[in-house]
Design a protein around this motif. Structure first.
Motif, PDB file in Angstrom:
ATOM      1  N   VAL A 236      30.421 -15.817  -9.079  1.00 58.20           N
ATOM      2  CA  VAL A 236      30.755 -15.402 -10.005  1.00 58.20           C
ATOM      3  C   VAL A 236      29.895 -13.810 -10.584  1.00 58.20           C
ATOM      4  CG1 VAL A 236      28.435 -15.323 -12.318  1.00 58.20           C
ATOM      5  CG2 VAL A 236      29.276 -17.338 -11.254  1.00 58.20           C
ATOM      6  N   VAL A 237      28.836 -13.298  -9.087  1.00 62.76           N
ATOM      7  CA  VAL A 237      28.332 -11.884  -9.662  1.00 62.76           C
ATOM      8  C   VAL A 237      29.556 -10.798  -8.880  1.00 62.76           C
ATOM      9  CG1 VAL A 237      26.896 -10.539  -7.414  1.00 62.76           C
ATOM     10  CG2 VAL A 237      26.089 -12.993  -8.189  1.00 62.76           C
ATOM     11  N   GLY A 238      30.469 -11.379  -8.666  1.00 61.28           N
ATOM     12  CA  GLY A 238      31.501 -10.631  -7.352  1.00 61.28           C
ATOM     13  C   GLY A 238      32.560 -10.420  -8.893  1.00 61.28           C
ATOM     14  N   VAL A 239      32.806 -10.986 -10.248  1.00 59.63           N
ATOM     15  CA  VAL A 239      32.925 -11.144 -11.204  1.00 59.63           C
ATOM     16  C   VAL A 239      32.736 -10.001 -11.817  1.00 59.63           C
ATOM     17  CG1 VAL A 239      34.256 -12.321 -13.280  1.00 59.63           C
ATOM     18  CG2 VAL A 239      35.047 -13.224 -10.771  1.00 59.63           C
ATOM     19  N   ILE A 240      31.460  -9.924 -11.929  1.00 60.42           N
ATOM     20  CA  ILE A 240      30.505  -9.205 -12.890  1.00 60.42           C
ATOM     21  C   ILE A 240      30.749  -8.249 -12.289  1.00 60.42           C
ATOM     22  CG2 ILE A 240      28.313  -8.835 -14.061  1.00 60.42           C
ATOM     23  CD1 ILE A 240      27.816 -12.327 -14.066  1.00 60.42           C
ATOM     24  N   MET A 241      30.377  -7.742 -11.009  1.00 58.50           N
ATOM     25  CA  MET A 241      30.657  -6.579  -9.726  1.00 58.50           C
ATOM     26  C   MET A 241      31.584  -6.289 -10.090  1.00 58.50           C
ATOM     27  SD  MET A 241      28.200  -6.479  -7.029  1.00 58.50           S
ATOM     28  CE  MET A 241      26.281  -6.509  -7.274  1.00 58.50           C
ATOM     29  N   THR A 242      32.992  -6.590 -10.745  1.00 60.58           N
ATOM     30  CA  THR A 242      33.877  -6.180 -10.355  1.00 60.58           C
ATOM     31  C   THR A 242      34.768  -5.675 -11.582  1.00 60.58           C
ATOM     32  OG1 THR A 242      34.483  -7.495  -7.804  1.00 60.58           O
ATOM     33  CG2 THR A 242      36.467  -6.420  -9.559  1.00 60.58           C
ATOM     34  N   TYR A 243      34.654  -6.703 -13.047  1.00 64.99           N
ATOM     35  CA  TYR A 243      35.205  -6.589 -13.733  1.00 64.99           C
ATOM     36  C   TYR A 243      33.846  -5.889 -14.981  1.00 64.99           C
ATOM     37  CZ  TYR A 243      39.161  -8.868 -11.891  1.00 64.99           C
ATOM     38  OH  TYR A 243      40.349  -9.318 -11.373  1.00 64.99           O
ATOM     39  N   VAL A 244      33.463  -5.444 -14.467  1.00 64.73           N
ATOM     40  CA  VAL A 244      31.630  -5.058 -15.674  1.00 64.73           C
ATOM     41  C   VAL A 244      31.385  -4.181 -15.248  1.00 64.73           C
ATOM     42  CG1 VAL A 244      30.100  -5.548 -17.482  1.00 64.73           C
ATOM     43  CG2 VAL A 244      31.433  -8.010 -16.670  1.00 64.73           C
ATOM     44  N   SER A 245      29.909  -4.499 -14.388  1.00 66.35           N
ATOM     45  CA  SER A 245      29.311  -3.917 -13.896  1.00 66.35           C
ATOM     46  C   SER A 245      28.186  -3.984 -12.316  1.00 66.35           C
ATOM     47  CB  SER A 245      28.567  -2.524 -14.578  1.00 66.35           C
ATOM     48  OG  SER A 245      27.528  -2.799 -15.535  1.00 66.35           O
ATOM     49  N   THR A 246      27.657  -2.990 -11.537  1.00 64.43           N
ATOM     50  CA  THR A 246      27.161  -3.686 -10.851  1.00 64.43           C
ATOM     51  C   THR A 246      26.074  -4.000 -11.222  1.00 64.43           C
ATOM     52  OG1 THR A 246      28.134  -2.474  -9.021  1.00 64.43           O
ATOM     53  CG2 THR A 246      26.240  -2.989  -8.364  1.00 64.43           C
ATOM     54  N   THR A 247      25.064  -2.557 -12.582  1.00 61.95           N
ATOM     55  CA  THR A 247      23.387  -3.059 -13.537  1.00 61.95           C
ATOM     56  C   THR A 247      24.690  -3.473 -14.039  1.00 61.95           C
ATOM     57  OG1 THR A 247      24.310  -0.060 -13.209  1.00 61.95           O
ATOM     58  CG2 THR A 247      22.231  -1.637 -14.666  1.00 61.95           C
ATOM     59  N   VAL A 248      24.842  -4.975 -14.967  1.00 67.57           N
ATOM     60  CA  VAL A 248      24.589  -5.686 -15.377  1.00 67.57           C
ATOM     61  C   VAL A 248      24.552  -6.935 -14.788  1.00 67.57           C
ATOM     62  CG1 VAL A 248      26.595  -7.317 -16.794  1.00 67.57           C
ATOM     63  CG2 VAL A 248      26.336  -4.774 -16.873  1.00 67.57           C
ATOM     64  N   SER A 249      25.261  -7.260 -13.408  1.00 68.14           N
ATOM     65  CA  SER A 249      24.734  -7.946 -12.150  1.00 68.14           C
ATOM     66  C   SER A 249      23.608  -7.992 -11.948  1.00 68.14           C
ATOM     67  CB  SER A 249      25.576  -7.740 -11.463  1.00 68.14           C
ATOM     68  OG  SER A 249      25.430  -6.520 -10.938  1.00 68.14           O
ATOM     69  N   ALA A 250      22.640  -6.933 -11.576  1.00 72.37           N
ATOM     70  CA  ALA A 250      21.524  -6.879 -11.528  1.00 72.37           C
ATOM     71  C   ALA A 250      21.064  -7.308 -12.871  1.00 72.37           C
ATOM     72  CB  ALA A 250      20.791  -5.809 -11.384  1.00 72.37           C
ATOM     73  N   ILE A 251      21.192  -7.243 -13.885  1.00 75.83           N
ATOM     74  CA  ILE A 251      20.665  -7.235 -14.540  1.00 75.83           C
ATOM     75  C   ILE A 251      20.497  -8.996 -14.841  1.00 75.83           C
ATOM     76  CG2 ILE A 251      20.547  -7.425 -17.078  1.00 75.83           C
ATOM     77  CD1 ILE A 251      21.188  -4.452 -17.164  1.00 75.83           C
ATOM     78  N   ALA A 252      21.627  -9.308 -15.048  1.00 75.72           N
ATOM     79  CA  ALA A 252      21.541 -10.780 -15.133  1.00 75.72           C
ATOM     80  C   ALA A 252      20.582 -11.922 -13.661  1.00 75.72           C
ATOM     81  CB  ALA A 252      22.905 -11.646 -14.357  1.00 75.72           C
ATOM     82  N   ILE A 253      20.493 -11.048 -12.341  1.00 71.96           N
ATOM     83  CA  ILE A 253      19.900 -11.781 -11.488  1.00 71.96           C
ATOM     84  C   ILE A 253      18.351 -11.635 -12.183  1.00 71.96           C
ATOM     85  CG2 ILE A 253      19.769 -11.131  -9.326  1.00 71.96           C
ATOM     86  CD1 ILE A 253      22.169 -10.607  -8.480  1.00 71.96           C
ATOM     87  N   GLY A 254      17.841 -10.215 -12.028  1.00 73.56           N
ATOM     88  CA  GLY A 254      16.749 -10.443 -13.367  1.00 73.56           C
ATOM     89  C   GLY A 254      16.666 -11.276 -13.802  1.00 73.56           C
ATOM     90  N   SER A 255      16.952 -11.620 -14.843  1.00 66.92           N
ATOM     91  CA  SER A 255      16.810 -12.326 -15.994  1.00 66.92           C
ATOM     92  C   SER A 255      17.213 -14.036 -15.846  1.00 66.92           C
ATOM     93  CB  SER A 255      18.503 -12.241 -17.152  1.00 66.92           C
ATOM     94  OG  SER A 255      18.158 -10.858 -17.597  1.00 66.92           O
ATOM     95  N   TRP A 256      17.483 -14.221 -14.898  1.00 68.53           N
ATOM     96  CA  TRP A 256      17.992 -15.784 -14.532  1.00 68.53           C
ATOM     97  C   TRP A 256      16.325 -16.294 -13.939  1.00 68.53           C
ATOM     98  CZ3 TRP A 256      21.203 -19.216 -14.055  1.00 68.53           C
ATOM     99  CH2 TRP A 256      20.933 -20.912 -13.306  1.00 68.53           C
ATOM    100  N   ASN A 257      15.804 -14.966 -12.499  1.00 63.80           N
ATOM    101  CA  ASN A 257      14.534 -15.355 -12.448  1.00 63.80           C
ATOM    102  C   ASN A 257      13.385 -15.416 -13.504  1.00 63.80           C
ATOM    103  OD1 ASN A 257      14.511 -15.436  -8.964  1.00 63.80           O
ATOM    104  ND2 ASN A 257      16.340 -14.033 -10.169  1.00 63.80           N
ATOM    105  N   LEU A 258      13.510 -14.897 -14.409  1.00 63.75           N
ATOM    106  CA  LEU A 258      12.568 -14.469 -15.140  1.00 63.75           C
ATOM    107  C   LEU A 258      13.080 -15.855 -16.192  1.00 63.75           C
ATOM    108  CD1 LEU A 258      10.595 -13.377 -16.829  1.00 63.75           C
ATOM    109  CD2 LEU A 258      12.017 -11.772 -18.443  1.00 63.75           C
TER     110      LEU A 258
END
Length: 610
Positions: A236-258
């Protein structure tokens, strides 16, 4: 007189009873009273049988209820573990790629981050273990759950700022943010270790009780969850990084933990409420009941560093645990250094995450293989087979860097671009296939040694020993990152591969020595044939004067004996001697040296004294 004798004879025939004794002691009992007595006796027997059946039914219902409760609470643990493992696997995969994005010229930044993270575990791992041993279980779980999620959230905020702004614009703030990323990332790993020691190494033992097979199954399921999350979360993270952006993947990880910190904690609270044993003080806590100042307590925590290492190396399975730790000194896994290297070689993020997912699938397969291997072969033999599988599979990875020039990166500047691409692809195939197959052996070995640590370490030392084990693993993991810093140039990759395979071979040798020593210990614990005969026979020689007359069934039961322990032997029975009186005393849970004081997950031993 004849009539009189005839009358008495008829009365005897229709049911008058004489008791034994002299002529003056004869007592006549009417036939109706005898019939009433027989009826009462039959009713009593039927009532006793009914009571016995009722008791058995209640016992069966209680056992069934306990099993349902255990299953329900294990499911809660599984769900909570899934929430935590998903966030961990996203974080673990993404952080190496974030470091490559921040410092794209080499694997140096990823190696520095890994070094700092593992150094934290090395220094504070025994302290974390001692904290779990000497504090209430719920306190450890609360601290680990919210501490880890908070640290990951802060780290992701710093990553988003660094990725969203130019380095020159940030100036000195860039290095401040790098320090924050490294520090909070290391703290998150330490809190993760605290949670592992508290839940996987302690709570699971309480929930499973003395059922070794259930413990093996539960450990396998927890590993299966870890590996399944390792398949899906990085993808999931790899697809987000490849087709969206690295920044969005960081936002997704932070939101999950919150978002999921509270559900994870609530599930653990539900489990905690069902087991009074989780609320009981541990032996180490009973020795720490005196009130201490914060400074004194901090000093005691750090004093656990030296004590923890001494306790660790006194365990009889220390060599097996050391073999497990040696497997961490490797770059041949889909973690920071190898991830950075194959990304440097031009592999897309989604393909990299797919390869990592395949490795996790093989690891999941190992969790299905482990329970039957444990049941049929035992833990020690399972570990030996696993170490051989891993060593053979990594032969492919060992050959991979010698089929190409590893310094050419993604082949953009190569003189013969097509040939470079072909050799690079062959290298990556050999490397990834070897690492993927080796995961079967790695996780089988991990499960075997981890369960040995659970079963053979006394409860009072359990978290301390596991904390030192985590620190030992981190020491060798840290050494791998030190090697990554020293040999950070892509052309030096083959040196890292050779050293990694060398440590795997060393682990194989260490474990083989432990297995041989363990079998020798087991052999010497076997009693001699004369001792077996003595222990196997139960001589129930109760005198007639003590026990009165007994039925044939009772006499047969009195002769039967079963000795349960590490060795079961058929009893040799002797005829009872009326002139001798002997007593049989059963002492359950007699243990071998080096085993748990409580004897959990072991069969009881038997001691006979005449």
């Amino acid at each position: 007189m004849a009539d009189s004798h005839h009358s008495e004879s008829e009365e005897d025939e229709i049911g008058l009873l004489r008791t034994e004794g002299g002529p003056d002691d004869h007592e006549h009992v009417p036939l109706d009273d005898i019939n009433d007595a027989e009826t009462s006796f039959a009713d009593g027997v039927g009532l006793n049988a009914a009571n016995t059946d009722s008791t058995l039914e209640k016992s069966a219902e209680q056992t069934s209820s306990e099993k349902r409760e255990t299953t329900t609470n294990l499911r809660r643990l599984y769900v909570s573990h899934t929430l935590a493992a998903w966030g961990d696997r996203m974080w673990d995969f993404a952080i190496a790629l974030f470091m490559i994005e921040i410092w794209p010229s080499s694997i140096l930044m990823a190696a520095v981050y890994g070094l700092c993270s593992t150094a934290t575990i090395v220094l504070l791992g025994p302290v974390a273990g001692n904290f779990v041993d000497t504090h209430p279980r719920l306190t450890s779980v609360r601290l680990s759950t919210f501490g880890q999620n908070l640290m990951v959230l802060v780290c992701m905020v710093a990553v988003i700022i660094v990725l969203g702004m130019d380095k020159t614009t940030l100036g000195p703030l860039f290095w401040v943010l790098i320090v924050i990323i490294v520090t909070t990332g290391a703290a998150a790993d330490l809190f993760a270790l605290l949670g592992t020691l508290a839940v996987e190494k302690d709570w699971v033992l309480v929930v499973c009780g003395a059922d070794s097979q259930l413990l093996a199954h539960t450990n396998a399921v927890l590993r299966r969850i870890d590996l399944t999350c390792s398949v899906v979360a990085p993808l999931v993270v790899g697809v987000i990084m490849t087709y969206v952006s690295t920044t969005v993947s960081a936002i997704a990880i932070g939101s999950w933990n919150l978002a999921l910190a509270f559900p994870e904690y609530i599930l653990l609270i539900r489990v905690y409420g069902h087991y009074p044993a989780l609320r009981q003080l541990k032996p180490a806590m009973l020795a720490e009941r005196t009130r201490k100042s914060l400074l004194h307590e901090m000093f005691d925590q750090f004093a656990a560093l030296s004590n923890g290492w001494r306790v660790y190396f006194r365990q009889e399975i220390a060599l097996a645990a050391l073999a497990l730790a040696m497997l961490y000194c490797t770059v041949l896994s889909f973690h920071a250094i190898m991830t950075a290297y194959v990304f440097f070689r031009g592999l897309d993020e989604w393909i990299l995450s797919l390869a990592r997912g395949c490795a996790a699938v093989f690891g999941v397969a190992a969790t299905f293989i482990f329970p039957p291997m444990h049941r049929n072969l035992g833990l020690v033999t399972t570990g030996q087979i696993a170490s051989v599988i891993q060593l053979l599979a990594l032969g492919l990875a060992l050959a991979s860097p010698f089929v190409t020039d590893t310094s050419q990166g993604n082949c953009d500047g190569a003189a013969d671009h097509d040939a470079c691409i072909q050799s690079r692809n062959l290298e990556i195939i050999l490397l990834c296939v070897g690492v993927i197959i080796s995961r079967v052996g790695l996780w089988l070995f991990d499960l075997a040694v981890s369960q040995m640590l659970q079963e053979r370490v006394p409860e009072a030392m359990l978290a301390t020993v596991n904390g030192v084990q985590g620190a030992m693993q981190s020491i060798l993991d840290m050494f791998a990152f030190v090697l990554g810093i020293i040999f950070s140039a892509p052309g030096d990759w083959r040196i890292l591969v050779v050293i990694s395979v060398g440590f795997v071979f060393g682990a194989f040798v260490c474990y083989s020595i432990f297995a041989a020593a363990d079998r020798r210990r087991a052999f010497h614990r076997l009693p001699s044939s004369a001792s077996l005969e003595e222990r196997g026979s139960v001589e129930n020689r109760l005198s007639v004067s003590e026990r009165g007359s007994v039925s044939a069934d009772e006499e047969e039961k009195g002769r039967e004996g079963v000795v349960q322990g590490r060795v079961s032997v058929e009893g040799v029975f002797e005829e009872p001697d009326e002139n001798e009186t002997s007593h049989v005393r059963l002492i359950g849970g007699e243990e071998d040296e080096g085993e748990s004081d409580k004897g959990r997950n072991r069969e009881g031993g038997a001691k006979l004294t005449n």
